[in-house]
Design an enzyme around this catalytic site. Structure first.
Site, PDB file in Angstrom:
ATOM      1  N   LYS A   1      20.548  25.149   5.925  1.00 13.30           N
ATOM      2  CA  LYS A   1      19.813  25.338   7.184  1.00 13.30           C
ATOM      3  C   LYS A   1      18.952  26.604   7.111  1.00 13.30           C
ATOM      4  CE  LYS A   1      23.302  22.779   9.765  1.00 13.30           C
ATOM      5  NZ  LYS A   1      24.518  22.827  10.585  1.00 13.30           N
TER       6      LYS A   1
ATOM      7  N   GLN B   1      28.506  27.057  13.348  1.00 19.90           N
ATOM      8  CA  GLN B   1      28.882  25.987  12.413  1.00 19.90           C
ATOM      9  C   GLN B   1      30.328  25.540  12.668  1.00 19.90           C
ATOM     10  OE1 GLN B   1      26.736  24.515  10.071  1.00 19.90           O
ATOM     11  NE2 GLN B   1      28.406  23.062   9.834  1.00 19.90           N
TER      12      GLN B   1
ATOM     13  N   ASP C   1      21.785  22.904  18.760  1.00 17.16           N
ATOM     14  CA  ASP C   1      22.647  21.820  18.263  1.00 17.16           C
ATOM     15  C   ASP C   1      22.842  20.749  19.334  1.00 17.16           C
ATOM     16  OD1 ASP C   1      23.441  21.836  15.628  1.00 17.16           O
ATOM     17  OD2 ASP C   1      25.090  23.264  15.924  1.00 17.16           O
TER      18      ASP C   1
END
Ligand code: NAD
Length: 292
Positions: free
Chosen positions: A52, A96, A119
Site C-alpha cells: 500500500k 491494518q 477503508d
C-alpha cells in the site's frame, strides 16, 4: 474464457490517479496523504501494508507508515488514532487488520474519523453504503465492482452468489451488487458457513464471488458453464518447493473452473491488486473532499 486481469486494470487506475495528482501539483494543491498503522509483525499484514505504501509512492501521494509493537495497548492505539484524526496533514488512514487479540477491533474502527476512514469500515460509512449514499466503499468489494464494470460484465438481472458474509468483503459485496448502480441490479444470494447445499446455489449462479478463505474450495462441478467467477481468497499454503516456503492460493480451483467459466480472476493478479488501487482512489476522494 477471459481472464479478468486485476494487475493490468489496477495499473491503469493508478495511471489515472497519477495524472490527477499531477494536475493537483500543477495547481499548487496539496497532494493526498495516506497513513497506515501496523500493529505487530504479522507476515501477511507487513506485506499488504508495504504494498500500500509503495503504491502511494508510485502515484505521487504522501504516505506515512506507523509501526507499533505487538505489545501496544488498546489505549495507546486509540491515542494514535486520535492523533491521526486531528492531524491536518493526513487525508486518510487505515489500521491494518487483524489486530493482536488483546485489542478490541470494533472499538478501534469506531474511533477512526469517518471522513478519514478510507477503508470504509466505520459504521457511518457502512450505513451510508447500505442507503446508497456517497461514502468510502471498502476497497476489496469496490475493486471487484470496478473490475466488473471495466470488463463490461452484464450484471443487471443476473443471479450472483456471494460466498462469505464478512464485514469487509462478502456483506458489502452483496449490498453493492443488489444496488441500482453500475455493475449492480443483480439478484443476490449470500452464502456462509451455515448454508446448506451450497453447490445447488452456485450451480445456478451467473456470477460467483468466492470470499471464504478456504483454498481451492470452489470446484468445477459447482459452477455453471459460462459463469463469471471472482476469487477473493488469499491463503498462504505451505509449499516446500517454494523458496519462501509457501504459495498463495485462492478460494477457487482455478485450473478446472477456468475451463467452464466465461470470465475468471486469477490469484495472484486478480482482486488483490484492485484492492490497493481502490484504496488509493478513496484516499484521493478524501483529499478532494477536504480541499474542495
Ligand atoms: P472471514 O474469515 O472474515 O469470512 C469468511 C466467511 O466465509 C464467513 O462469513 C463464513 O461464514 C464463510 N464460510 C466459511 N466456510 C464456509 C463454507 N464452507 N461455506 C460457505 N461459507 C463459508 O474472511 P474475509 O476477511 O472475508 O476473507 C475471505 C478471504 O478473502 C480470505 O482468504 C482473505 O485472505 C481474502 N481477502 C482478500 C482480499 C483481497 O484484497 N484480495 C481482501 C480481504 C480478504
Amino acid at each position: 474464457m477471459i481472464i479478468l486481469d486485476g494487475k493490468q486494470t489496477s495499473a491503469k487506475i493508478k495511471e489515472e490517479i497519477e495524472a490527477q495528482v499531477s494536475v493537483m501539483k500543477q495547481q499548487n494543491k496539496r497532494t493526498p496523504h495516506l497513513a497506515a498503522v501496523l500493529v505487530g509483525t504479522n507476515g501477511a499484514s507487513m506485506t499488504y501494508v508495504g504494498a500500500k505504501v509503495k503504491a502511494c509512492q508510485l502515484v505521487g501521494f504522501e504516505s506515512t507508515l506507523i509501526e507499533l509493537s505487538a505489545e501496544t495497548t488498546e489505549a495507546q492505539l486509540l491515542n494514535k488514532i486520535e492523533e491521526l484524526n486531528n492531524n491536518p496533514e493526513i487525508d486518510g488512514f487505515i489500521v491494518q487488520l487483524p489486530l493482536p487479540k488483546h485489542i478490541d477491533e470494533q472499538k478501534v474502527l469506531m474511533a477512526v474519523d469517518p471522513d478519514k476512514d478510507v477503508d470504509g469500515f466505520h459504521p457511518m460509512n457502512v450505513g451510508r453504503l447500505t442507503l446508497d449514499l456517497p461514502t468510502f466503499i471498502s476497497a476489496t468489494p469496490y475493486g471487484i465492482m470496478e473490475l466488473l464494470e471495466r470488463y463490461e460484465i452484464p450484471t443487471s438481472g443476473k443471479h450472483v452468489v456471494v460466498i462469505g458474509r464478512s464485514h469487509i468483503v462478502g456483506r458489502p459485496m452483496s449490498i453493492l451488487m443488489s444496488q441500482k448502480r453500475a455493475a449492480g441490479n443483480a439478484t443476490v444470494t449470500i452464502a456462509h458457513s451455515r448454508t446448506t447445499n451450497l453447490a445447488a446455489l452456485t450451480k445456478e449462479a451467473d456470477i460467483i464471488v468466492a470470499a471464504l478463505g478456504i483454498p481451492e474450495f470452489l470446484k468445477a462441478d459447482m459452477v455453471k458453464k459460462g459463469a463469471v467467477v471472482i476469487d477473493v481468497g488469499i491463503t498462504r499454503v505451505p509449499d516446500a518447493s517454494k523458496k519462501r516456503g509457501y504459495r498463495i492460493a485462492g478460494d477457487v480451483d482455478f485450473e478446472s473452473v477456468a475451463e467452464k467459466a466465461s470470465h475468471i480472476t486469477p490469484v495472484p493478479g486478480g482482486v488483490g491488486p484492485m484492492t490497493i488501487a481502490m484504496l488509493l482512489k478513496n484516499t484521493l476522494l478524501a483529499c478532494e473532499r477536504r480541499n474542495p
